[in-house]
Design a protein around this motif. Structure first.
Motif, mmCIF file in Angstrom:
data_model
loop_
_atom_site.group_PDB
_atom_site.id
_atom_site.type_symbol
_atom_site.label_atom_id
_atom_site.label_comp_id
_atom_site.label_asym_id
_atom_site.label_seq_id
_atom_site.Cartn_x
_atom_site.Cartn_y
_atom_site.Cartn_z
ATOM 1 N N GLU C 66 0.666 -1.825 -0.116
ATOM 2 C CA GLU C 66 0.179 -0.399 0.295
ATOM 3 C C GLU C 66 1.275 1.385 -0.720
ATOM 4 O O GLU C 66 0.662 1.930 -0.409
ATOM 5 C CB GLU C 66 -0.983 -0.121 1.259
ATOM 6 C CG GLU C 66 -2.262 0.880 0.748
ATOM 7 C CD GLU C 66 -3.531 0.730 1.819
ATOM 8 O OE1 GLU C 66 -2.156 1.270 3.619
ATOM 9 O OE2 GLU C 66 -4.791 0.477 2.086
ATOM 10 N N ILE C 67 1.846 1.188 0.769
ATOM 11 C CA ILE C 67 3.161 2.269 0.334
ATOM 12 C C ILE C 67 3.522 2.698 -0.863
ATOM 13 O O ILE C 67 3.298 3.596 -1.309
ATOM 14 C CB ILE C 67 4.048 1.976 1.569
ATOM 15 C CG1 ILE C 67 3.373 1.567 3.183
ATOM 16 C CG2 ILE C 67 5.307 3.274 1.511
ATOM 17 C CD1 ILE C 67 4.904 1.593 3.477
ATOM 18 N N LEU C 68 3.656 1.681 -1.172
ATOM 19 C CA LEU C 68 3.534 1.750 -3.352
ATOM 20 C C LEU C 68 3.267 2.140 -3.861
ATOM 21 O O LEU C 68 3.607 3.170 -5.025
ATOM 22 C CB LEU C 68 4.303 0.202 -3.352
ATOM 23 C CG LEU C 68 4.824 0.013 -5.202
ATOM 24 C CD1 LEU C 68 6.502 1.091 -5.305
ATOM 25 C CD2 LEU C 68 4.653 -1.342 -5.739
ATOM 26 N N LEU C 69 1.743 2.160 -3.853
ATOM 27 C CA LEU C 69 0.742 2.413 -4.758
ATOM 28 C C LEU C 69 0.651 3.818 -3.760
ATOM 29 O O LEU C 69 0.152 4.832 -4.568
ATOM 30 C CB LEU C 69 -0.842 1.542 -4.517
ATOM 31 C CG LEU C 69 -0.599 0.006 -5.203
ATOM 32 C CD1 LEU C 69 -1.524 -0.517 -4.186
ATOM 33 C CD2 LEU C 69 -0.348 0.847 -6.067
ATOM 34 N N ALA C 70 0.192 4.293 -2.500
ATOM 35 C CA ALA C 70 0.410 5.210 -2.157
ATOM 36 C C ALA C 70 1.817 6.263 -3.271
ATOM 37 O O ALA C 70 1.329 7.586 -3.821
ATOM 38 C CB ALA C 70 0.349 5.574 -0.388
ATOM 39 N N LYS C 75 0.728 12.945 -6.777
ATOM 40 C CA LYS C 75 1.221 13.696 -7.724
ATOM 41 C C LYS C 75 0.824 13.411 -8.863
ATOM 42 O O LYS C 75 1.793 14.308 -9.514
ATOM 43 C CB LYS C 75 2.271 13.994 -7.512
ATOM 44 C CG LYS C 75 2.790 14.759 -5.742
ATOM 45 C CD LYS C 75 4.503 15.011 -6.210
ATOM 46 C CE LYS C 75 4.638 15.910 -4.628
ATOM 47 N NZ LYS C 75 6.600 15.589 -4.803
ATOM 48 N N LYS C 76 -0.273 12.859 -9.427
ATOM 49 C CA LYS C 76 -0.299 12.240 -10.194
ATOM 50 C C LYS C 76 -0.182 13.055 -10.797
ATOM 51 O O LYS C 76 -0.598 13.177 -11.811
ATOM 52 C CB LYS C 76 -1.604 10.936 -9.946
ATOM 53 C CG LYS C 76 -2.650 10.643 -11.094
ATOM 54 C CD LYS C 76 -3.319 9.665 -11.087
ATOM 55 C CE LYS C 76 -3.986 9.307 -9.706
ATOM 56 N NZ LYS C 76 -4.624 7.572 -10.211
ATOM 57 N N VAL C 77 -1.419 14.387 -10.878
ATOM 58 C CA VAL C 77 -1.494 15.123 -11.611
ATOM 59 C C VAL C 77 -1.242 16.342 -11.796
ATOM 60 O O VAL C 77 -1.314 16.429 -13.271
ATOM 61 C CB VAL C 77 -3.526 16.091 -11.004
ATOM 62 C CG1 VAL C 77 -4.534 15.182 -10.809
ATOM 63 C CG2 VAL C 77 -2.777 16.399 -9.201
ATOM 64 N N PHE C 117 7.546 4.206 -12.216
ATOM 65 C CA PHE C 117 8.625 3.240 -13.733
ATOM 66 C C PHE C 117 9.163 1.974 -13.177
ATOM 67 O O PHE C 117 9.247 1.155 -13.960
ATOM 68 C CB PHE C 117 9.626 3.841 -14.512
ATOM 69 C CG PHE C 117 8.632 5.206 -15.186
ATOM 70 C CD1 PHE C 117 8.070 4.827 -17.018
ATOM 71 C CD2 PHE C 117 8.793 6.687 -15.319
ATOM 72 C CE1 PHE C 117 6.513 6.137 -17.160
ATOM 73 C CE2 PHE C 117 7.790 7.277 -15.486
ATOM 74 C CZ PHE C 117 6.282 6.453 -16.559
ATOM 75 N N GLY C 118 9.976 2.093 -12.019
ATOM 76 C CA GLY C 118 11.170 0.849 -11.701
ATOM 77 C C GLY C 118 9.841 -0.489 -11.380
ATOM 78 O O GLY C 118 10.165 -1.597 -11.654
ATOM 79 N N GLU C 119 8.672 -0.195 -10.689
ATOM 80 C CA GLU C 119 8.655 -0.983 -10.843
ATOM 81 C C GLU C 119 6.904 -1.336 -11.439
ATOM 82 O O GLU C 119 6.062 -2.805 -11.219
ATOM 83 C CB GLU C 119 6.748 -0.777 -8.745
ATOM 84 C CG GLU C 119 8.213 -0.569 -7.887
ATOM 85 C CD GLU C 119 9.669 -1.985 -8.178
ATOM 86 O OE1 GLU C 119 9.312 -2.994 -8.816
ATOM 87 O OE2 GLU C 119 10.460 -1.647 -7.372
ATOM 88 N N ALA C 120 6.635 -0.966 -12.404
ATOM 89 C CA ALA C 120 5.587 -1.042 -13.330
ATOM 90 C C ALA C 120 5.014 -2.115 -14.167
ATOM 91 O O ALA C 120 4.250 -2.511 -14.270
ATOM 92 C CB ALA C 120 5.823 0.256 -14.754
ATOM 93 N N ASP C 128 -0.997 -0.080 -13.946
ATOM 94 C CA ASP C 128 -2.050 0.861 -14.814
ATOM 95 C C ASP C 128 -1.602 2.134 -14.604
ATOM 96 O O ASP C 128 -2.054 2.810 -15.081
ATOM 97 C CB ASP C 128 -3.472 -0.301 -13.832
ATOM 98 C CG ASP C 128 -3.490 -1.583 -14.724
ATOM 99 O OD1 ASP C 128 -2.628 -1.759 -15.325
ATOM 100 O OD2 ASP C 128 -4.418 -1.979 -14.267
ATOM 101 N N ILE C 129 -2.055 2.607 -13.411
ATOM 102 C CA ILE C 129 -1.699 3.535 -12.624
ATOM 103 C C ILE C 129 -0.075 4.136 -14.123
ATOM 104 O O ILE C 129 -1.143 5.558 -14.488
ATOM 105 C CB ILE C 129 -0.128 4.101 -11.284
ATOM 106 C CG1 ILE C 129 -1.885 3.698 -10.645
ATOM 107 C CG2 ILE C 129 0.031 5.769 -11.234
ATOM 108 C CD1 ILE C 129 -0.927 2.788 -9.512
ATOM 109 N N ALA C 130 0.711 3.865 -13.949
ATOM 110 C CA ALA C 130 1.408 4.375 -14.651
ATOM 111 C C ALA C 130 1.207 5.008 -16.473
ATOM 112 O O ALA C 130 1.497 5.746 -16.955
ATOM 113 C CB ALA C 130 3.464 4.176 -15.623
ATOM 114 N N GLN C 131 0.644 3.944 -16.779
ATOM 115 C CA GLN C 131 0.141 3.932 -18.567
ATOM 116 C C GLN C 131 -1.300 4.726 -17.928
ATOM 117 O O GLN C 131 -0.781 5.723 -19.003
ATOM 118 C CB GLN C 131 -0.601 2.479 -18.782
ATOM 119 C CG GLN C 131 -1.041 2.398 -19.947
ATOM 120 C CD GLN C 131 -1.673 1.244 -20.603
ATOM 121 O OE1 GLN C 131 -2.601 0.592 -19.711
ATOM 122 N NE2 GLN C 131 -1.154 0.589 -21.707
ATOM 123 N N ALA C 132 -1.225 5.227 -16.891
ATOM 124 C CA ALA C 132 -2.986 6.032 -17.201
ATOM 125 C C ALA C 132 -2.081 7.108 -17.415
ATOM 126 O O ALA C 132 -2.564 8.452 -17.489
ATOM 127 C CB ALA C 132 -3.178 6.273 -15.816
#
Lengths: 211, 211, 211, 211
Positions: C66-70, C75-77, C117-120, C128-132
């Motif tokens: 969950e830490i990774l996902l957080a 700052k995705k935006v 990008f290291g974990e994508a 999915d997040i990286a792709q989005a």
DNA sequence: CATGAATGAGTGTTCATTCAT
DNA sequence: GATGAATGAACACTCATTCAT
């Protein structure tokens, strides 16, 4: 089915070759066990030391443990035979000589000794062998003491404990080379040690031998 | 930043708990190592002996080897301190007493002793510790001999070799219980052994004490 | 149940404290993940980096993942918002400026980018997040291209592939600092890179801009 | 000592068998690493993929890491050799052909590529190999650019940055299949991509080639 | 008889996670 | 909210032993 003489010769030669190879393995394995201890020594170590494939070992021994047991049983008699000469010891000079020779025997197979005592208190079977060997020595010494106490040469000491202490004294002299990594003593040093041991021993168990 | 007393108390208690647990582990591990030897003993064995999870061990020690080293360093001083009393020994009776007490100390921590000497010639670091301990004892004994030879109480024996043999005698007495799996001797038997050792020893290093 | 205003204030403060602490953890964890990668980074590493107990982390996040996902959602935006300015780009100078600013944004959060990008391509959810994120950028760029091809500013290139290659060009410029361990470029170097990219890009997608 | 031919033949066959098996393992391991990443992939995963016992792996490689390194070193030259053909490229058509072939090479060993770039920024040793490979390609491209700028075929662009961007463009085209889990493009799609890349690239670095 | 290859059963150790305090 | 302590489930790796050749 026929060529009996030829076959027999061939068989005997094979037998001898086999036995020789077995001994080579034991020699090398004893060194390896002495260096690293039985558990830490790997069959690969042993195979390397004999310069053969690991699996080839299993043509000569059932398993690793059997190698250990073969080592500790090896030459089991030599020391006993030698020590039976103690009965002929009649004076200080002869005692010194005997101790000196006994030390020489131990030094001639340091690896065996190290292996034997190194594993004795781990492995009950090895322990039994070590004990048997020591017991044989113990018996020889004790009966020697008993006899000479009876005939008045020695003071009436507690022969059980004294015999054990004599063995302890002897091992203490050997310890630095056997367990401590010290170099094997020279002939001169060996003689000096033998003298010191005879000295301590005799002046304790004989009446006024120094006076 | 304020509640110092409360915090300090809690910390101290934690510290003590930690240290106590560490000791529990060492106690149990010493027994396991004494029984099986360091290599054959598994961390699972140790964990079972302390009745904790295997991985919990690693909260108290970095690795298996550190447990071994912690064991052999433990109580390193006790015997040295005791033996320094040798300087006060002035007659046979006091010597017997000293030997008797020294035996008691060894018996009170058989597992430690077995572990120490069992691994000493495998592991150089353990060897150094064992050697240091023996050396301390050696020094105490040897200077005692040297001194009393000078003041005429003892014969001029070879003190280096003799000191070693004395240690050998002592260990030979302990051997059956320490390494041979024999039960620890009763007080009576211990006294008898101490007497025998003093007997053998003194009658050797003193002039005509028996005459 | 009564002191509503007081309680509310206290609760809000608590909330803010909690959120602040969460961010501290993410900041530190991003750095750790960037350095070692998600799998190699341990919760202990993270806890040390935030200077807190390992188990305290679990008051802020359910588990390591969950830490990774957080982190990767964080700052995705920002970049998207920034890139929407591309519509205002009307000449080479403004494009250079845009690229320069975009690089600045990436460099301001190297650890996040590396982690993302290291974990994508390990972790589908991160992927999915990286792709989005990339898709958002892709869309902005592609529609920009489409529009300007329509209005005749750009040659009629294959906009799908070209958009992807533009992103590739941009990442190639960032790569040495982001993945290669090279130091972040100075303002001057950044500007130079932006110029070079605009140069290559424009001279390819516009008719005879150089002639 | 005699049977050289027979022995030699047997040895050679063994050697080949060994090498073949090694390659099988690398092939399977590359796939596993590509799927899960080096850290997440277990030796058991690899063993299962090759359909052998876990411990058997260790007859072919010292440890897990050596497998990784063997993978990334594998076929290290192939691409370099191919790319040296760039010197023969004299027109747009030949460039398209070259790009198309280069893509084919990458696709023929997707797992290797994924593994290489997937671990490159975790593991310094892998990074060095990846860098060396890219550097070789970089050098070939850059000197190609330099030369053709000198002889007037290309505009005087910043060759260092441009070379990197070219690589970036190329990777951007490969990315969906290599890192994004998309299927490998058909020959037709590949050709289209190559065309698009040549298009973008050339129209930027040549004087009015489109006019 | 010799051996390379294969392997199961372990071994020490790590690590994310839980829980009582 | 903070944390030390505890732990199960893994993990990479070792090693004695077997077996086909």
């Amino acid at each position: 089915m026929e060529q009996t003489p030829d076959q027999a010769a061939r068989l005997a030669r094979r037998e001898r070759r086999f036995e020789r190879r077995r001994l080579e393995i034991l020699e090398a394995a004893a060194q390896v066990f002495a260096d690293k201890g039985y558990e830490s020594a790997t069959t690969r170590d042993i195979a390397n030391a004999v310069d053969m494939g690991e699996s080839t070992l299993y043509n000569y021994f059932q398993n690793k443990r059997e190698i250990l047991l073969a080592i500790v049983e090896l030459k089991k008699v030599e020391m006993d035979e030698f020590l039976s000469q103690i009965d002929r010891v009649e004076n200080r000079q002869e005692l010194v000589e005997l101790i000196d020779q006994a030390m020489l025997i131990v030094f001639s197979r340091l690896a065996y000794t190290r292996t034997l005592f190194g594993e004795a208190w781990r492995d009950p079977q090895v322990f039994d062998i070590a004990q048997a060997r020591l017991l044989r020595i113990y018996d020889l010494l004790k009966s020697y003491l008993d006899r000479h106490i009876l005939d008045g040469h020695f003071r009436p000491v507690h022969t059980d404990l004294t015999t054990r202490m004599i063995i302890g004294m002897f091992m203490a002299i050997l310890a630095p080379s056997t367990f401590g990594g010290q170099p094997v003593p020279t002939a001169e040093q060996r003689r000096q040690s033998a003298e010191a041991m005879a000295d301590l021993l005799l002046a304790g168990i004989t009446f006024g031998i120094n006076q």
